[in-house]
Design an enzyme around this catalytic site. Structure first.
Site, PDB file in Angstrom:
ATOM      1  N   ASP A   1       0.830  -1.201   0.000  1.00 56.38           N
ATOM      2  CA  ASP A   1       0.000   0.000   0.000  1.00 56.38           C
ATOM      3  C   ASP A   1       0.867   1.256   0.000  1.00 56.38           C
ATOM      4  O   ASP A   1       0.561   2.238  -0.655  1.00 56.38           O
ATOM      5  CB  ASP A   1      -0.907   0.013   1.235  1.00 56.38           C
ATOM      6  CG  ASP A   1      -2.065  -0.966   1.080  1.00 56.38           C
ATOM      7  OD1 ASP A   1      -2.216  -1.534  -0.023  1.00 56.38           O
ATOM      8  OD2 ASP A   1      -2.807  -1.156   2.057  1.00 56.38           O
TER       9      ASP A   1
ATOM     10  N   GLU B   1       3.864   1.615  -1.211  1.00 56.28           N
ATOM     11  CA  GLU B   1       4.458   1.834  -2.530  1.00 56.28           C
ATOM     12  C   GLU B   1       3.423   2.360  -3.517  1.00 56.28           C
ATOM     13  O   GLU B   1       3.723   3.191  -4.363  1.00 56.28           O
ATOM     14  CB  GLU B   1       5.071   0.535  -3.048  1.00 56.28           C
ATOM     15  CG  GLU B   1       6.341   0.178  -2.318  1.00 56.28           C
ATOM     16  CD  GLU B   1       6.787  -1.252  -2.596  1.00 56.28           C
ATOM     17  OE1 GLU B   1       7.913  -1.428  -3.043  1.00 56.28           O
ATOM     18  OE2 GLU B   1       5.994  -2.175  -2.365  1.00 56.28           O
TER      19      GLU B   1
ATOM     20  N   ASP C   1       0.906   4.236  -2.696  1.00 58.07           N
ATOM     21  CA  ASP C   1       0.735   5.648  -2.369  1.00 58.07           C
ATOM     22  C   ASP C   1       1.885   6.485  -2.915  1.00 58.07           C
ATOM     23  O   ASP C   1       1.697   7.633  -3.318  1.00 58.07           O
ATOM     24  CB  ASP C   1       0.619   5.831  -0.847  1.00 58.07           C
ATOM     25  CG  ASP C   1      -0.674   5.207  -0.311  1.00 58.07           C
ATOM     26  OD1 ASP C   1      -1.596   4.979  -1.127  1.00 58.07           O
ATOM     27  OD2 ASP C   1      -0.756   4.947   0.904  1.00 58.07           O
TER      28      ASP C   1
ATOM     29  N   GLU D   1     -27.876 -13.791  -7.209  1.00 58.18           N
ATOM     30  CA  GLU D   1     -26.609 -13.150  -6.841  1.00 58.18           C
ATOM     31  C   GLU D   1     -26.590 -12.849  -5.348  1.00 58.18           C
ATOM     32  O   GLU D   1     -27.647 -12.786  -4.712  1.00 58.18           O
ATOM     33  CB  GLU D   1     -26.404 -11.866  -7.662  1.00 58.18           C
ATOM     34  CG  GLU D   1     -27.611 -10.945  -7.629  1.00 58.18           C
ATOM     35  CD  GLU D   1     -27.615  -9.886  -8.745  1.00 58.18           C
ATOM     36  OE1 GLU D   1     -26.918  -8.891  -8.570  1.00 58.18           O
ATOM     37  OE2 GLU D   1     -28.344 -10.071  -9.747  1.00 58.18           O
TER      38      GLU D   1
ATOM     39  N   LYS E   1     -26.504 -11.051  -1.827  1.00 62.88           N
ATOM     40  CA  LYS E   1     -27.006  -9.779  -1.316  1.00 62.88           C
ATOM     41  C   LYS E   1     -25.954  -9.262  -0.336  1.00 62.88           C
ATOM     42  O   LYS E   1     -25.817  -9.763   0.783  1.00 62.88           O
ATOM     43  CB  LYS E   1     -28.351  -9.998  -0.620  1.00 62.88           C
ATOM     44  CG  LYS E   1     -29.050  -8.723  -0.242  1.00 62.88           C
ATOM     45  CD  LYS E   1     -30.474  -9.014   0.214  1.00 62.88           C
ATOM     46  CE  LYS E   1     -31.217  -7.721   0.526  1.00 62.88           C
ATOM     47  NZ  LYS E   1     -30.553  -6.908   1.539  1.00 62.88           N
TER      48      LYS E   1
ATOM     49  N   ASP F   1     -24.175  -6.989   2.330  1.00 65.17           N
ATOM     50  CA  ASP F   1     -24.681  -6.172   3.431  1.00 65.17           C
ATOM     51  C   ASP F   1     -23.912  -4.858   3.481  1.00 65.17           C
ATOM     52  O   ASP F   1     -22.967  -4.687   4.241  1.00 65.17           O
ATOM     53  CB  ASP F   1     -24.505  -6.949   4.749  1.00 65.17           C
ATOM     54  CG  ASP F   1     -25.364  -6.365   5.852  1.00 65.17           C
ATOM     55  OD1 ASP F   1     -26.171  -5.452   5.562  1.00 65.17           O
ATOM     56  OD2 ASP F   1     -25.219  -6.816   6.998  1.00 65.17           O
TER      57      ASP F   1
ATOM     58  N   ARG G   1     -28.533   5.862  -1.731  1.00 67.34           N
ATOM     59  CA  ARG G   1     -29.904   5.510  -2.040  1.00 67.34           C
ATOM     60  C   ARG G   1     -30.898   6.474  -1.372  1.00 67.34           C
ATOM     61  O   ARG G   1     -31.903   6.843  -1.955  1.00 67.34           O
ATOM     62  CB  ARG G   1     -30.171   4.078  -1.580  1.00 67.34           C
ATOM     63  CG  ARG G   1     -31.568   3.626  -1.807  1.00 67.34           C
ATOM     64  CD  ARG G   1     -31.767   2.185  -1.395  1.00 67.34           C
ATOM     65  NE  ARG G   1     -33.151   1.846  -1.622  1.00 67.34           N
ATOM     66  CZ  ARG G   1     -34.137   2.091  -0.768  1.00 67.34           C
ATOM     67  NH1 ARG G   1     -33.862   2.667   0.377  1.00 67.34           N
ATOM     68  NH2 ARG G   1     -35.378   1.780  -1.054  1.00 67.34           N
TER      69      ARG G   1
ATOM     70  N   GLU H   1     -23.492  -2.058  -4.581  1.00 66.66           N
ATOM     71  CA  GLU H   1     -23.487  -2.052  -3.130  1.00 66.66           C
ATOM     72  C   GLU H   1     -22.074  -1.714  -2.648  1.00 66.66           C
ATOM     73  O   GLU H   1     -21.125  -2.451  -2.940  1.00 66.66           O
ATOM     74  CB  GLU H   1     -23.910  -3.447  -2.627  1.00 66.66           C
ATOM     75  CG  GLU H   1     -24.374  -3.494  -1.203  1.00 66.66           C
ATOM     76  CD  GLU H   1     -25.805  -2.979  -0.989  1.00 66.66           C
ATOM     77  OE1 GLU H   1     -26.432  -2.470  -1.947  1.00 66.66           O
ATOM     78  OE2 GLU H   1     -26.279  -3.075   0.157  1.00 66.66           O
TER      79      GLU H   1
ATOM     80  N   TYR I   1     -24.520  -4.169  -9.274  1.00 72.39           N
ATOM     81  CA  TYR I   1     -25.550  -5.175  -9.501  1.00 72.39           C
ATOM     82  C   TYR I   1     -26.535  -4.812 -10.602  1.00 72.39           C
ATOM     83  O   TYR I   1     -27.422  -5.591 -10.931  1.00 72.39           O
ATOM     84  CB  TYR I   1     -26.293  -5.529  -8.201  1.00 72.39           C
ATOM     85  CG  TYR I   1     -26.974  -4.358  -7.513  1.00 72.39           C
ATOM     86  CD1 TYR I   1     -28.143  -3.812  -8.022  1.00 72.39           C
ATOM     87  CD2 TYR I   1     -26.454  -3.835  -6.340  1.00 72.39           C
ATOM     88  CE1 TYR I   1     -28.778  -2.748  -7.392  1.00 72.39           C
ATOM     89  CE2 TYR I   1     -27.083  -2.781  -5.686  1.00 72.39           C
ATOM     90  CZ  TYR I   1     -28.233  -2.234  -6.216  1.00 72.39           C
ATOM     91  OH  TYR I   1     -28.840  -1.186  -5.592  1.00 72.39           O
TER      92      TYR I   1
ATOM     93  N   LYS J   1     -33.703 -13.698   2.337  1.00 74.84           N
ATOM     94  CA  LYS J   1     -32.866 -13.293   3.466  1.00 74.84           C
ATOM     95  C   LYS J   1     -32.470 -14.485   4.316  1.00 74.84           C
ATOM     96  O   LYS J   1     -33.301 -15.311   4.680  1.00 74.84           O
ATOM     97  CB  LYS J   1     -33.624 -12.283   4.337  1.00 74.84           C
ATOM     98  CG  LYS J   1     -34.041 -11.018   3.592  1.00 74.84           C
ATOM     99  CD  LYS J   1     -33.043  -9.918   3.774  1.00 74.84           C
ATOM    100  CE  LYS J   1     -33.411  -9.098   4.979  1.00 74.84           C
ATOM    101  NZ  LYS J   1     -32.681  -7.833   5.028  1.00 74.84           N
TER     102      LYS J   1
ATOM    103  N   CYS K   1     -12.499   0.659  41.080  1.00 77.43           N
ATOM    104  CA  CYS K   1     -12.078  -0.483  40.270  1.00 77.43           C
ATOM    105  C   CYS K   1     -12.632  -1.767  40.880  1.00 77.43           C
ATOM    106  O   CYS K   1     -12.439  -2.018  42.069  1.00 77.43           O
ATOM    107  CB  CYS K   1     -10.555  -0.537  40.210  1.00 77.43           C
ATOM    108  SG  CYS K   1      -9.946  -2.041  39.440  1.00 77.43           S
TER     109      CYS K   1
ATOM    110  N   CYS L   1      -9.269  -3.855  42.189  1.00 81.86           N
ATOM    111  CA  CYS L   1      -8.385  -3.408  43.273  1.00 81.86           C
ATOM    112  C   CYS L   1      -9.017  -2.322  44.138  1.00 81.86           C
ATOM    113  O   CYS L   1      -8.410  -1.849  45.092  1.00 81.86           O
ATOM    114  CB  CYS L   1      -7.057  -2.924  42.716  1.00 81.86           C
ATOM    115  SG  CYS L   1      -7.189  -1.351  41.832  1.00 81.86           S
TER     116      CYS L   1
ATOM    117  N   CYS M   1      -8.837   2.507  35.683  1.00 82.06           N
ATOM    118  CA  CYS M   1      -8.279   2.312  37.011  1.00 82.06           C
ATOM    119  C   CYS M   1      -6.857   2.867  36.960  1.00 82.06           C
ATOM    120  O   CYS M   1      -6.053   2.418  36.157  1.00 82.06           O
ATOM    121  CB  CYS M   1      -8.250   0.827  37.367  1.00 82.06           C
ATOM    122  SG  CYS M   1      -7.217   0.489  38.804  1.00 82.06           S
TER     123      CYS M   1
ATOM    124  N   CYS N   1      -2.589  -2.578  39.755  1.00 80.85           N
ATOM    125  CA  CYS N   1      -3.878  -3.274  39.757  1.00 80.85           C
ATOM    126  C   CYS N   1      -3.692  -4.682  39.183  1.00 80.85           C
ATOM    127  O   CYS N   1      -3.197  -4.838  38.063  1.00 80.85           O
ATOM    128  CB  CYS N   1      -4.884  -2.491  38.917  1.00 80.85           C
ATOM    129  SG  CYS N   1      -6.458  -3.342  38.730  1.00 80.85           S
TER     130      CYS N   1
HETATM  131 ZN   LIG Z   1      -7.748  -1.649  39.583  1.00 81.54          ZN
END
Ligand SMILES: [Zn+2]
Length: 679
Positions: A47, A49, A51, A126, A128, A130, A149, A185, A237, A325, A419, A422, A437, A442
């Site tokens: 990545d 290189e 950039d 196809e 779906k 998310d 959308r 998507e 899609y 689904k 805490c 302790c 804490c 601790c």
């Molecule tokens: Zn603690």
């Protein structure tokens, strides 16, 4: 141009070329690497290189502004937007009807059969994805607009952000010149999602609950350079020409989109009948967890666009498509209790203890509540019914409280003032989400720190696990990581249920860990903000803990990639007398605190201080194994061949890296020779 690939690192080699030739060349190279990265998943360069190439192109274009073209890869990142304008969709993006079981799919098929009235037709199934739907507009082949959308009729104009998505072509590769709308998507891969959360965690910022939230949060970013760094992706899609479909069949759209340069998901099937669709749905459901992106079902469409038009739509959804689904990765259950865990940094993390519930095949009994503010935001009480969600490998989250199910028996929850381990009074600095804490001794922190030190990415001490650390700390045998190296076999063997053999094994593992590479030690020390990546940068730069101890804030800050917050944190850690004492103890115990040196059993002059590039397939080592062997022996692994490369290890099917090595006269070594060098 055949040699041009190898000239990027040495721009002087083509200094005679005109700016135009150089620019064209760089654009082509950048686009090629983009394709290797996304379409073929076989990146040839890192990545960083990538950039660097982009940076070179940017400089050339700044010097020659008349040569800037709208489809130049530099045009992907713009500036900061003030806000988003709304965008009216030419054709509304309708949502689809959902079906939740096979019977509903069959009912959909019956409706289609009736509408087709005896004519034969195919389905296209196809995945779906998310994510979030985007509409992309092209004119004369050039990307000219991109919008979310929204409510289907009006979305947000997010053109600036859309351009940063590297899998969306700025210019259609198939030279199609008419007006085209591509729908797809946008999503974040699980691996990018993890990387982003890791980085947010390092910066102590709020992490995202799941890849979809991260993708939507990213698209709503006003600063497009942040969006670019997040590496969103898009699976198209659909494709429209004006207000109608472009092709006679939906299947052909995918072929068009592929030729146009889009990242088209290959998991799709042309189905003769609904049985084939059902088979596809089941097959994909089984593979669901193996994808690097989240899916929530399968979209089923009539393949013939003529039939699609004929079937039309209800006022809610098209009649020619349906979403099947998968069972949601969400469930409702009762929250019995909230317990606060104390982490390595002393951060108090509330965890919800749930009535066990089955979710995506696993029983879930705990969910994350992140922090005190999240508990307030959710307004969660003990005994509440809650909606939880699981995504990928991540620990489930509490999404919301179902207040309508309250019966008055719920009890308020109060975040602890002390805490839980302790009992020290906890602190929450103004403006920070995390309560901590402050007690450095601790036991919870000590245990977590030791576990971190022994973890696989740090000193990798096999056998030093949770239960053992718990005992060692409780019995006061170990108070910090330095104490690990003063443990005796007798002490360990005396611990309850510890067999002699495993005690000896543990001691061997502890002994072996003294020779780990420097970055593992730095990472294991648990310096705030210093994750694995920064540990590597620091190790490479300073080459020993001693040098790191001498570094000033200015010196640290000057290192490329290291910011002021990290510099300050490292400086403060190194100058804390407790930590200086710890380093002294580690050194006197024989822990390696530098790169190189004669004292290490493992360093090998074939490797020490040398740079290696791995290419092709090896029979007996994976890439990771080979890299580990090299690093353990004091070598460095780089992803691309340059004049500074000492060896290229070439397996079978080695490609351009091998050619480049030969061109630069870099020593090329085959697998057999590599195995000899290692032993
Ligand atoms: Zn603690």
């Amino acid at each position: 141009m055949a040699f041009s690939i190898f000239m990027i690192k040495e721009p002087t080699l083509f200094s005679n070329d005109s700016a135009e030739t150089k620019i064209e060349f760089l654009r082509r190279e950048i686009n090629r690497h983009n394709e290797l990265y996304y379409q073929k998943s076989q990146p040839e360069i890192s990545d960083a290189e990538f950039d660097a190439l982009l940076e070179q192109l940017k400089t050339l274009e700044t010097e020659n502004p008349d040569l800037i073209a709208p489809d130049s890869p530099t045009q992907r990142v713009g500036g900061r937007a003030e806000g988003f304008k709304s965008f009216v969709h030419l054709v509304p993006l309708m949502s689809l009807d959902n079906s939740y079981d096979i019977d509903e799919l069959k009912a959909f098929d019956e409706r289609c059969q009736r509408l087709a009235d005896g004519r034969a037709f195919d389905y296209v199934a196809e995945l779906k994805i998310d994510g979030l739907s985007l509409a992309l507009h092209y004119e004369n082949g050039f990307l000219i607009a991109g919008a979310t959308r929204g409510d289907g009729f009006t979305g947000d104009d997010v053109f600036g952000n859309v351009k940063t998505i590297r899998t969306i072509p700025l210019k259609l590769k198939n030279d199609y010149t008419g007006r085209v709308e591509v729908r797809g998507e946008a999503f974040l891969s699980r691996s990018q999602f993890e990387r982003i959360n890791e980085e947010l965690k390092e910066k102590e910022e709020k992490t995202f609950a799941n890849p979809r939230n991260a993708a939507s949060g990213t698209l709503r970013q006003l600063d497009s350079s942040i969006v670019a760094a997040r590496r969103l992706d898009l699976f198209p899609y659909d494709v429209l020409s004006g207000s109608s479909k472009m092709f006679v069949t939906h299947w052909e759209s995918f072929e068009f989109l592929e030729k146009a340069g889009f990242h088209v998901n290959s998991n799709r099937r042309l189905c003769r009948n609904i049985e084939a669709v059902i088979e596809f749905c089941n097959a994909m459901q089984e593979r669901r967890e193996s994808f690097d992106y989240d899916i929530d079902g399968v979209v089923v469409k009539i393949n013939s666009t003529r039939l699609q038009e004929e079937f039309g739509a209800t006022n809610k959804a098209p009649r020619w498509a349906i979403a099947y689904k998968y069972p949601a990765l969400q469930a409702t259950t009762r929250l019995n209790d909230i317990q606060v865990q104390v982490g390595r940094t002393g951060a108090l993390t509330p965890v919800a203890y749930l009535e066990p519930v089955l979710l995506a095949g696993t029983t879930v009994a705990r969910a994350s509540l992140h922090n005190e503010d999240e508990i307030k935001r959710l307004n969660v009480k003990l005994g509440d019914w809650v909606l939880i969600e699981k995504s990928g490998e991540i620990i489930p989250q509490v999404l919301q409280v179902i207040e309508s199910r309250r019966d008055g028996c719920e009890r308020d929850y109060e975040f602890p003032k002390n805490c839980p381990v302790c009992e020290t009074k906890v602190a929450r600095p103004a403006g920070e989400a995390v309560t901590r804490c402050p007690n450095p001794d601790c036991p919870a922190k000590v245990k977590a720190r030791i576990l971190h030190f022994a973890s696989r990415k740090a000193m990798d001490i096999e056998g030093l696990g949770e239960i053992l650390v718990e005992k060692l700390v409780d019995l006061n045998l170990v108070k910090n990581v330095g104490d690990i190296y003063s443990l005796t076999t007798e002490q360990v063997a005396e611990l309850e249920r510890m067999a002699e053999k495993s005690a000896t094994n543990l001691m061997t593992q502890i002994e072996v860990s003294k020779d780990r590479t420097l970055h593992r030690l730095i990472y294991g020390l648990d310096i705030r903000h210093v994750g694995e990546r920064y540990a590597k940068i620091l190790a490479r730069h300073f080459r020993s803990i001693e040098n790191l101890q001498k570094a000033t804030v200015e010196e640290l800050d000057q290192i490329h990639e290291i910011g002021l917050a990290v510099a300050m944190s490292v400086f403060n850690w190194m100058n804390n007398p407790r930590h200086q004492d710890l380093i002294r103890r580690l050194k006197s115990a024989g822990v390696k605190t530098e790169i190189g040196g004669e004292s290490q059993a493992n360093t090998n002059e074939n490797f020490n201080g040398k740079t290696f590039v791995l290419t092709g397939k090896m029979e007996n080592f994976t890439r990771d194994e080979a890299a580990k062997l090299i690093e353990e022996r004091g070598g460095r692994v780089s992803s691309s061949v340059s004049k500074k490369t000492d060896y290229v290890i070439a397996g079978s099917d080695a490609g351009s890296k091998l050619e480049k090595a030969n061109l630069l006269n870099v020593t090329v070594v085959d697998e057999a020779r590599f195995a000899e060098m290692v032993s």
